[in-house]
Enzyme design. Structure first.
Site: not given
Ligand code: GLA
Length: 709
Positions: A453, A523
């Protein structure tokens, strides 16, 4: 395939299955573009670039000459491909042909400045079977003094002169990525770019230009995608002389890259193609090329497994017992890869602390990760782990030990976003540290998959430890080192797979896809919003790499859609489940088990087949996509209805990509097919079409076709 004429004026003709591209040397020695379009076969048809004359003292001939890679110098006022500043203030750069070399499907043409040994080697590579051409450039300082590159592009592309062109591009923001825009090209510049350090949610480095009248299956479309995950820029420009040109590469904004004598800078690959068969065939070409030539492992890479991700179920509150319980439920559904998301490391109970401290939290996992991973493996699932290696919270041991490791300007505020700062990967010590952390995790644990990420964009992009004249190299060095870490990690752990995530689709590009197996699309997992995100995504990237989860409702927009609808939306990519299984009832488990089994049946068709966009969510109440397997034996037709009005039936779906002479057995997963014939011919399905009964709001169905003969 490459043909050349090397006696007299030099001309090159690069040809693929679906396109040709030609350039030649003008009377003044400049390399000029000659042709880009449908395949040609006769090199002799191409005449060497002609000598042109100035239209007026305000309209010099250089503005009409389609220079393949123009330096900023002389009377040139369009977007340059290369701009430099010498130490003494001289910024003039005029490039002329010097030499070339052909090796197989690759052509290198070296250009040199008219005065100084400043060299640019243009790399061309054709992928004849894929209809794709790639271009990039290496700039080399052959002088005895340093100079600074102020703009380094990968390529300038020229459309046939004329009016009426139209640009397609993808824009958006967090949770609303990949929105497809289509607008006329007028005089002036249209810039799509990232200044955020990563690819960004705001624009994606892909473009398509058509003659203004192309559709999914008809019309001429020129398209391209940049393989760069840092600051990039694509400038689409129509000159006053009816010339559309597209220049793309590293973003020239805040760009300064000093080249010492004999050093060079390589620009990212810009892949491009031409389709005479509309946007559909353009994206199918790019799709196949990406799957077979870009992705790690290419043709031999495995189908994406069905995954479960714990994030929406447990957020930061992960622990051994809770994850084991979820894993058991997930495995019963048919899940193949169990991914534990954020919260397993350091003092990570929310997003205020812990990033940087990549050791297992002893309170949540008193015996380390092994018991959980063993349990997951015993359930016949691979184990995946969330990491965000580039980031650090102020509240972390790492930041307390190395406050100078983050990107910052000395003595200036350090903006925090989601309470985090970015480690300066451009620094080699930081790069080694991050590699070490990930290598250790992958060595000590049976980790098949990292969800990598990156949850904020750059700000205050300073690198105080570097020489002031080199500090802006950060934009480039960061990305190169990021690539290096992933490449080394994959080399050391050949079975390791990686998903690129950046708060959703903030780092989706061909540079990343050369080293990861899938990308987190957005997301936003709300199924109706996803239809448009997925439509945009499918213009440039394959379904195989498009992570798509089924999550709980109500979701974004406070919207609730049925579980079957959510499944069918997510089954058009690499299917994942992100719901809180602890809140599911028996009927949810039963439906999910059935849908995952159906997905596995059509998975090769969705992930490796040819996609056809039948009806767009932008223009219709009904959205439909069809996938045809590579061998033509199976097809899957997904259909979604937003909201029926006036009791109107859903429109007829005219299928594509079938064999008109073949017959296909039809199977509706939920009995919503209007046609009652057990089988229909390809001709009937494509010309008379298929009808489905979709009623009310958020209705959906899937029809599977199996070729009978
Ligand atoms: C980001 C990602 C999510 C999740 C969160 C965790 O927002 O896109 O899918 O992994 O971080 O903190």
């Amino acid at each position: 395939m490459m043909r050349r004429r090397i006696e007299g004026p030099k001309t090159w003709l690069l040809t693929t299955r679906t396109s040709s591209y030609a350039m030649g040397i003008g009377p003044d020695g400049a390399l000029r573009h000659l042709y880009w379009g449908a395949p040609l076969w006769r090199l002799e048809d191409l005449s060497a670039p002609a000598a042109l004359t100035d239209i007026s003292s305000f309209d010099p001939r250089q503005m009409l000459e389609k220079e393949e890679f123009p330096g900023w110098g002389g009377p040139r006022y369009y977007e340059p491909a290369l701009k430099i500043a010498r130490e003494d203030g001289n910024r003039d750069l005029v490039l002329r042909y010097a030499s070339h070399r052909i090796q197989g499907d690759e052509l290198d043409i070296t250009l040199k400045d008219v005065n100084d040994p400043i060299e640019v080697t243009l790399h061309y590579r054709v992928y004849p079977d894929y209809g794709i051409l790639s271009r990039s450039a290496r700039v080399r300082n052959g002088t005895t003094r340093p100079f600074t590159i102020q703009s380094a592009q990968s390529a300038a592309w020229y459309l046939p002169p004329g009016d009426g062109y139209r640009l397609s591009y993808l824009s958006g923001r967090w949770a609303a990525e990949m929105q497809l825009n289509r607008e006329p090209i007028h005089e002036g510049q249209k810039v799509i770019e990232s200044r955020k350090g990563h690819t960004s949610h705001n624009f994606n480095p892909w473009f398509a230009v058509d003659t203004g009248d192309a559709s999914e299956e008809h019309g001429r479309v020129w398209f391209g995608a940049l393989a760069w995950s840092g600051n990039w820029r694509i400038t689409v420009e129509q000159t006053p002389y009816r010339q559309v040109r597209v220049t793309g590469g590293m973003n020239s904004f805040d760009f300064a890259y000093r080249l010492n004598p004999s050093e060079s800078l390589e620009t990212p690959a810009f892949f491009a193609g031409f389709s005479a068969g509309g946007f559909g065939s353009a994206s199918r070409a790019l799709d196949r090329f990406t799957r077979e030539k870009i992705l790690p492992g290419g043709l031999s890479s495995r189908l994406r497994p069905v995954l479960y991700n714990s994030w929406e179920a447990t957020t930061f509150h992960v622990d051994e017992a809770g994850q084991k319980a979820l894993a058991e439920k997930a495995s019963k559904l048919g899940v193949e890869l169990f991914v534990m998301d954020d919260g397993w490391f350091g003092k990570r109970d929310d997003d205020h602390a812990g990033l940087g401290d990549w050791f297992v939290n002893p309170r949540k996992f008193p015996h380390g990760l092994k018991p959980l991973i063993d349990a997951v493996n015993r359930l016949n699932m691979d184990f995946g782990l969330w990491v965000e290696p580039e980031m650090v919270n102020a509240d972390s041991d790492l930041y307390r030990a190395h406050p100078d490791w983050v990107i910052h300007f000395a003595g200036r505020p350090r903006s925090e976003l989601r309470n985090q700062m970015i480690l300066n990967l451009a620094r080699n010590d930081v790069k080694e540290y991050i590699f070490g952390v990930l290598d250790k995790l992958a060595t000590e644990n049976n980790i098949r998959y990292f969800k990598w990420d990156m949850n904020r964009s750059f700000s205050e992009p300073g690198w105080p430890e570097a020489e002031p004249v080199d500090q802006q190299k950060l934009w480039v060095a960061y990305v190169r080192n990021l690539y290096e870490i992933i490449d080394r990690l994959r080399a050391r752990h050949p079975k390791l797979e990686i998903e690129s995530c950046s708060g959703g689709g903030g780092r989706v590009d061909l540079g990343m896809l050369q080293r990861v197996d899938e990308v987190w699309t957005s997301d936003n997992t709300e199924a109706f919003d996803r239809l448009r995100i997925q439509e945009g995504f499918s213009q440039a990237y394959p379904a195989k790499v498009m992570s798509a989860w089924v999550t709980d409702v109500p979701n974004m927009n406070s919207r609730s859609t049925p579980l079957s609808y959510r499944f069918l939306v997510a089954m058009q990519g690499a299917l994942g489940i992100g719901a809180n299984l602890n809140g599911w009832g028996e009927s949810d488990f039963a439906l999910a088990t059935k849908m995952i089994a159906i997905y596995k049946r059509i998975r090769p068709t969705v992930q490796l087949g040819d996609p056809y966009r039948l009806l767009s969510p932008r223009t219709s109440d009904v959205t439909s996509d069809q996938y045809v397997s590579a061998d033509g034996k199976q097809s899957a037709v997904f259909v979604f209805r937003h909201s029926q009005e006036y009791n109107t039936p859903a429109p007829t779906l005219y299928l594509r990509g079938l064999d008109r002479k073949a017959t296909y057995k039809l199977e509706s997963i939920d009995n919503k097919l209007v046609e009652r014939q057990p089988a229909l011919s390809g001709a009937y399905l494509m010309h008379a079409g298929l009808n489905v009964n979709l009623r009310g709001d958020f209705d959906s169905t899937l029809v599977i076709l199996e070729r009978a003969q």
